[in-house]
Design an enzyme around this catalytic site. Structure first.
Site, PDB file in Angstrom:
ATOM      1  N   GLN A  10       0.829  -1.208   0.000  1.00  0.00           N
ATOM      2  CA  GLN A  10       0.000   0.000   0.000  1.00  0.00           C
ATOM      3  C   GLN A  10       0.863   1.258   0.000  1.00  0.00           C
ATOM      4  O   GLN A  10       1.859   1.350   0.716  1.00  0.00           O
ATOM      5  CB  GLN A  10      -0.905  -0.017   1.224  1.00  0.00           C
ATOM      6  CG  GLN A  10      -2.110   0.893   1.122  1.00  0.00           C
ATOM      7  CD  GLN A  10      -3.207   0.511   2.110  1.00  0.00           C
ATOM      8  OE1 GLN A  10      -3.178  -0.552   2.696  1.00  0.00           O
ATOM      9  NE2 GLN A  10      -4.175   1.373   2.293  1.00  0.00           N
ATOM     10  N   SER A  91       4.755  -5.634   3.475  1.00  0.00           N
ATOM     11  CA  SER A  91       3.413  -5.582   4.059  1.00  0.00           C
ATOM     12  C   SER A  91       2.422  -6.338   3.175  1.00  0.00           C
ATOM     13  O   SER A  91       2.551  -7.541   2.986  1.00  0.00           O
ATOM     14  CB  SER A  91       3.001  -4.123   4.286  1.00  0.00           C
ATOM     15  OG  SER A  91       1.780  -4.027   4.976  1.00  0.00           O
ATOM     16  N   LEU A  92       1.442  -5.643   2.616  1.00  0.00           N
ATOM     17  CA  LEU A  92       0.480  -6.271   1.713  1.00  0.00           C
ATOM     18  C   LEU A  92       1.170  -7.031   0.584  1.00  0.00           C
ATOM     19  O   LEU A  92       0.664  -8.048   0.098  1.00  0.00           O
ATOM     20  CB  LEU A  92      -0.439  -5.201   1.128  1.00  0.00           C
ATOM     21  CG  LEU A  92      -1.423  -5.652   0.049  1.00  0.00           C
ATOM     22  CD1 LEU A  92      -2.504  -6.539   0.646  1.00  0.00           C
ATOM     23  CD2 LEU A  92      -2.012  -4.454  -0.669  1.00  0.00           C
ATOM     24  N   ARG A 116      -8.869  -8.009   4.400  1.00  0.00           N
ATOM     25  CA  ARG A 116      -7.832  -7.405   5.245  1.00  0.00           C
ATOM     26  C   ARG A 116      -8.010  -5.888   5.295  1.00  0.00           C
ATOM     27  O   ARG A 116      -7.945  -5.276   6.359  1.00  0.00           O
ATOM     28  CB  ARG A 116      -6.460  -7.773   4.683  1.00  0.00           C
ATOM     29  CG  ARG A 116      -5.240  -7.290   5.452  1.00  0.00           C
ATOM     30  CD  ARG A 116      -3.996  -7.791   4.720  1.00  0.00           C
ATOM     31  NE  ARG A 116      -2.734  -7.486   5.399  1.00  0.00           N
ATOM     32  CZ  ARG A 116      -1.998  -6.415   5.205  1.00  0.00           C
ATOM     33  NH1 ARG A 116      -2.422  -5.467   4.360  1.00  0.00           N
ATOM     34  NH2 ARG A 116      -0.841  -6.249   5.839  1.00  0.00           N
ATOM     35  N   HIS A 200       0.142  -2.253  11.180  1.00  0.00           N
ATOM     36  CA  HIS A 200       1.213  -2.990  11.863  1.00  0.00           C
ATOM     37  C   HIS A 200       1.388  -2.586  13.327  1.00  0.00           C
ATOM     38  O   HIS A 200       2.328  -3.039  13.973  1.00  0.00           O
ATOM     39  CB  HIS A 200       2.534  -2.883  11.101  1.00  0.00           C
ATOM     40  CG  HIS A 200       2.434  -3.389   9.698  1.00  0.00           C
ATOM     41  ND1 HIS A 200       2.296  -4.724   9.418  1.00  0.00           N
ATOM     42  CD2 HIS A 200       2.387  -2.733   8.510  1.00  0.00           C
ATOM     43  CE1 HIS A 200       2.191  -4.874   8.103  1.00  0.00           C
ATOM     44  NE2 HIS A 200       2.226  -3.683   7.535  1.00  0.00           N
ATOM     45  N   GLN A 249       1.494 -10.586  11.059  1.00  0.00           N
ATOM     46  CA  GLN A 249       2.002  -9.441  10.304  1.00  0.00           C
ATOM     47  C   GLN A 249       1.149  -8.196  10.508  1.00  0.00           C
ATOM     48  O   GLN A 249       1.659  -7.075  10.493  1.00  0.00           O
ATOM     49  CB  GLN A 249       2.060  -9.808   8.818  1.00  0.00           C
ATOM     50  CG  GLN A 249       2.755  -8.796   7.937  1.00  0.00           C
ATOM     51  CD  GLN A 249       2.026  -8.586   6.626  1.00  0.00           C
ATOM     52  OE1 GLN A 249       0.876  -8.155   6.616  1.00  0.00           O
ATOM     53  NE2 GLN A 249       2.691  -8.889   5.530  1.00  0.00           N
TER      54      GLN A 249
END
Length: 311
Positions: A10, A91-92, A116, A200, A249
C-alpha cells in the site's frame, strides 16, 4: 544470475498505473480479471481511472495492489523463463509474493486482501489512528521516541524500511506528539503519512482476528520459491507457519531491512520491483548501495530487467 523479486504494498498505487504494461500483455490482463472476479470489483477501471479517493480507500487499495503486483508477475512469466531465487513483499506485498511462489492462489489472495483492508478500516475508525515517517534517527532512537511520547496510548515503530527511515503508528494524538518531539530528539524530519489506518501497530489486533477466520478456509501449500516474511525476515516451507505469520504481520513491524539482508545472504544482488512504482528499489539501494534495483512497471523496464538477468 541470482536475483530477488520484491513486491510493493500500500502506497504504491496511483490512478493510471501499469496502463502501458497491461495494454501489451494478455497475461497481465488475465491476472487483473481473475482478481476482479474474485472480489466483485472492477479492478481494471480502478487502476485506469480511479477516482483517486476510491482507489486510496484501504479496502479498495489492497485488492487492487495484489492484482497489480500479480499482473506484473504474470507479464514477467509470460516473457521469460528466468525465475527469482527468493521473494519478499512489503506488508500487503507479501500476498502477491506468496502467489508468485505458488503458495496461494491469486483469487484467494485478492479476496483476503479485500477482507484485510475492510478489517483494518473497521479496527481503527477514521481519524483515530495515524502513521508518520521518521527520518534520521536510528531504530533505537525511534523506539525511545515512541516510549517517551506514548503517554498511555499506542505508539510503536512499525516499518523498519531502511537505515534511518522508520515508520511509526498508533493513536493519532500520540503520533502527533512524536512528530513534534522528533526533531528535538535528533531526527532530520518527521512527517505524517496520509493514511488513517495505523498499520502494523497493536491497534490492528481486531483485524487480525478477522483475518484468522478468513485464512482458516484458504488452502496454502509449500512455496516453490523461498519467501522472506515480514514478521521474522525468514522463509518457511510450512503452510501453517505461513498462515500464522500472515496473521501476526497485521500487528507486528515490517522487518524490511532484515528481509533485504536475508535475501542478500542468499546471493541476491539484483532486486526487481514487481508492481507499480519504484519505492522498494529506493529502499533496497539505501539498505545496500552495492545492489542493483530495477522497477518492472513499464514495458521497457520489464524488457531491460529480463535482458539484465538473462546475461
Amino acid at each position: 544470475m541470482s536475483f530477488a523479486m520484491i513486491f510493493p504494498g500500500q502506497g504504491s498505487q496511483s490512478v493510471g498505473m501499469l496502463q502501458n504494461l497491461l495494454t501489451g500483455s494478455t497475461a497481465a490482463q488475465e491476472a487483473v480479471a481473475t482478481a476482479s472476479e474474485a472480489t466483485g470489483l472492477d479492478i481494471a477501471s480502478l487502476m485506469a481511472d480511479g477516482p483517486a479517493d476510491q482507489l486510496n480507500a484501504t479496502e479498495m487499495t489492497q485488492p487492487v495492489l495484489v492484482a497489480a503486483d500479480a499482473a506484473v508477475w504474470a507479464a514477467w512469466c509470460d516473457q521469460t523463463d528466468a525465475r527469482p531465487a527468493v521473494l519478499a513483499g512489503h506488508s500487503l506485498g507479501e500476498y502477491p509474493a506468496l502467489v508468485a511462489a505458488g503458495c496461494l492462489q491469486l483469487a484467494d489472495a485478492a479476496r483476503l486482501a479485500q477482507l484485510r483492508g475492510q478489517a483494518m478500516r473497521d479496527a481503527a475508525p477514521d481519524g483515530a489512528g495515524a502513521m508518520a515517517a521518521v527520518i534520521g534517527l536510528d531504530d533505537d532512537g525511534v523506539r525511545k521516541l515512541c516510549a517517551a511520547q506514548a503517554e498511555g496510548q499506542v505508539l510503536e515503530a512499525v516499518n523498519f524500511n531502511a537505515p534511518g527511515q522508520v515508520v511509526i503508528a498508533g493513536d493519532a494524538a500520540a503520533v502527533e506528539r512524536a512528530i513534534a518531539a522528533a526533531r528535538p530528539a535528533g531526527a532530520r524530519l518527521a512527517t505524517r503519512i496520509p493514511v488513517s489506518v495505523p498499520a502494523h501497530s497493536s491497534l490492528m489486533r481486531p483485524a487480525a482476528d478477522a483475518l484468522r477466520a478468513a485464512l482458516a478456509d484458504v488452502e496454502l501449500v509449500a512455496p516453490c520459491i523461498p519467501v522472506i516474511h515480514n514478521v521474522t525476515a525468514e522463509p518457511t516451507d510450512n503452510p501453517e507457519q505461513i498462515r500464522s505469520w500472515l496473521i501476526e504481520q497485521l500487528y507486528n513491524p515490517v522487518q524490511w531491512v532484515a528481509s533485504v539482508q536475508a535475501m542478500t545472504k542468499r546471493g541476491a544482488r539484483t532486486f526487481l520491483e514487481c508492481g507499480p512504482g519504484k519505492v522498494l528499489c529506493g529502499l533496497s539501494k539505501r539498505i545496500d548501495r552495492s545492489h542493483t534495483a530495477m522497477p518492472l512497471g513499464e514495458p521497457d523496464q520489464l524488457a531491460a530487467a529480463i535482458e539484465s538477468v538473462s546475461n
